[in-house]
Design an enzyme around this catalytic site. Structure first.
Site, PDB file in Angstrom:
ATOM      1  N   GLY A 126       0.833  -1.208   0.000  1.00  0.00           N
ATOM      2  CA  GLY A 126       0.000   0.000   0.000  1.00  0.00           C
ATOM      3  C   GLY A 126       0.865   1.255   0.000  1.00  0.00           C
ATOM      4  O   GLY A 126       2.094   1.178   0.112  1.00  0.00           O
ATOM      5  N   ASP A 168      -3.122 -13.574   2.512  1.00  0.00           N
ATOM      6  CA  ASP A 168      -4.393 -12.887   2.715  1.00  0.00           C
ATOM      7  C   ASP A 168      -4.715 -13.060   4.203  1.00  0.00           C
ATOM      8  O   ASP A 168      -4.940 -14.187   4.669  1.00  0.00           O
ATOM      9  CB  ASP A 168      -5.455 -13.560   1.825  1.00  0.00           C
ATOM     10  CG  ASP A 168      -6.857 -13.056   2.113  1.00  0.00           C
ATOM     11  OD1 ASP A 168      -7.043 -12.262   3.058  1.00  0.00           O
ATOM     12  OD2 ASP A 168      -7.780 -13.488   1.394  1.00  0.00           O
ATOM     13  N   ALA A 226      -5.067  -3.102   5.796  1.00  0.00           N
ATOM     14  CA  ALA A 226      -6.454  -2.782   6.164  1.00  0.00           C
ATOM     15  C   ALA A 226      -7.255  -2.514   4.904  1.00  0.00           C
ATOM     16  O   ALA A 226      -6.682  -2.214   3.848  1.00  0.00           O
ATOM     17  CB  ALA A 226      -6.488  -1.543   7.056  1.00  0.00           C
ATOM     18  N   LYS A 279     -12.017  -0.490  12.662  1.00  0.00           N
ATOM     19  CA  LYS A 279     -10.666  -0.264  13.189  1.00  0.00           C
ATOM     20  C   LYS A 279     -10.677  -0.361  14.714  1.00  0.00           C
ATOM     21  O   LYS A 279      -9.733  -0.877  15.314  1.00  0.00           O
ATOM     22  CB  LYS A 279     -10.139   1.100  12.738  1.00  0.00           C
ATOM     23  CG  LYS A 279      -9.889   1.215  11.241  1.00  0.00           C
ATOM     24  CD  LYS A 279      -8.827   0.260  10.717  1.00  0.00           C
ATOM     25  CE  LYS A 279      -7.433   0.637  11.102  1.00  0.00           C
ATOM     26  NZ  LYS A 279      -6.422  -0.274  10.486  1.00  0.00           N
ATOM     27  N   TYR A 315     -16.136   2.453   8.948  1.00  0.00           N
ATOM     28  CA  TYR A 315     -14.692   2.207   8.862  1.00  0.00           C
ATOM     29  C   TYR A 315     -14.060   2.308  10.257  1.00  0.00           C
ATOM     30  O   TYR A 315     -13.308   1.418  10.680  1.00  0.00           O
ATOM     31  CB  TYR A 315     -14.065   3.230   7.905  1.00  0.00           C
ATOM     32  CG  TYR A 315     -12.569   3.272   7.999  1.00  0.00           C
ATOM     33  CD1 TYR A 315     -11.793   2.258   7.453  1.00  0.00           C
ATOM     34  CD2 TYR A 315     -11.919   4.309   8.683  1.00  0.00           C
ATOM     35  CE1 TYR A 315     -10.405   2.286   7.564  1.00  0.00           C
ATOM     36  CE2 TYR A 315     -10.545   4.334   8.793  1.00  0.00           C
ATOM     37  CZ  TYR A 315      -9.794   3.320   8.239  1.00  0.00           C
ATOM     38  OH  TYR A 315      -8.429   3.333   8.369  1.00  0.00           O
TER      39      TYR A 315
END
Ligand SMILES: C[C@H]1O[C@H](OP(=O)(O)OP(=O)(O)OC[C@H]2O[C@@H](n3cnc4c(=O)[nH]c(N)nc43)[C@H](O)[C@@H]2O)[C@@H](O)[C@@H](O)C1=O
Length: 273
Positions: free
Chosen positions: A14, A39, A64, A138, A134
């Protein structure tokens, strides 16, 4: 001679992950960085990859499902990755560490979206009451990490990132969305902007990665906010990318998510303004 630090990194592909990998070269030269290839929603695959990595000193968990919109559109996947993936990672670590004297330290990357919005800088003691699904995913990941790590005495640092941006971001993140719209905007036309008055602490992904890595390499345990310590409205952020003064038309409701970064400064030995 001491052994090189062995660091396991999730989410290395990322935008933040790429900056973290670079920051590790600068702040932990000689460290062996092992990148997760599993994964994380697949416990068996994650366990295999962690076993194969061998003994670890530090795990930096960035992987994430983001951005906010994507999780809101598919909450099941959001919880599976952001909460379930975190649980699987820590379970895989525990399985691989059988017989190891000290469990690897975990730097878990979380988000300012776990907090309730506040009209003043938010400190780590302020209430959590996520402003988005979201944020809920988290928060669940954080809570699971705390309980599971405590059981085996694993050192855990939870870093709450606020608003990061990067020229390589794509899709629904704020910065690329603005850049796409600004390319077609004109000085005469109103520029509709949702949450225009919302305050955020905008930090480049590169700067966030530096803070994350320095925190990961410290011995701090607990929750800490990351950020620049400077608040800006979404409108000001949009204007900073525009080639002309924008006629902003504020749309929707505002919410403020700005961190108090004094704990971070104390940990990193930086002065608080
Ligand atoms: C670290 C943290 O960083 C990010 O959190 P954020 O900066 O709070 O991002 P946001 O997507 O909630 O938007 C910020 C504000 O901007 C307004 N807004 C207007 N127009 C667009 C727009 O076109 N796209 C988006 N995304 N927002 C827009 C939107 O209404 C809101 O007021 C996430 O990547 C999250 O993953 C994360 O963990």
């Amino acid at each position: 001679m001491s052994q090189p630090l062995r660091i396991f990194l999730t989410g290395s592909g990322g935008i933040l992950g790429r900056h973290v990998a670079t920051a590790l070269q600068a702040h932990a030269p000689g460290a062996q960085v092992l990148r997760n290839t599993a994964d994380l929603t697949d416990l068996a695959a994650t366990t295999r990859v962690v076993q194969r990595a061998g003994p670890l000193d530090l795990v930096i968990h960035l992987a994430a499902l983001v951005p906010v919109d994507e999780v809101c559109a598919d909450p099941a996947r959001g919880y599976a990755v952001n909460a379930g993936g975190t649980i699987n990672l820590i379970a895989a670590l525990a399985a691989a560490e059988v017989g190891q004297a000290t469990p690897a330290r975990l730097l878990h990357c979380s988000s300012g979206h776990v907090y309730a919005a506040q009209d003043r800088p938010i400190s780590e003691e302020d209430p959590t009451d996520p402003v988005s699904v979201y944020g809920k995913t988290k928060l669940m990941g954080e809570q699971a990490a705390r309980d599971i790590c405590a059981q085996v005495g694993r050192a855990l640092c939870v870093a709450r990132l606020f608003s990061i941006h990067d020229p390589a971001q794509e899709g629904n993140y704020l910065r690329p969305s603005l850049e796409r719209r600004l390319a077609k905007a004109s000085p005469e036309t109103e520029f509709e902007l949702y949450g225009a008055g919302s305050l955020r602490d905008f930090l480049t992904a590169e700067a966030a990665a530096q803070q994350l890595v320095r925190l990961a390499l410290s011995s701090f345990e607990g929750v800490v906010n990351l950020g620049s310590g400077r608040a800006q409205t979404v409108a000001e952020f949009a204007q900073s990318f525009a080639p002309f003064p924008l006629k902003i038309k504020a749309m929707g409701a505002d919410n403020n998510l700005v961190p108090d970064v004094s704990l971070l400064h104390d940990i990193l030995g930086e002065a608080n303004d």
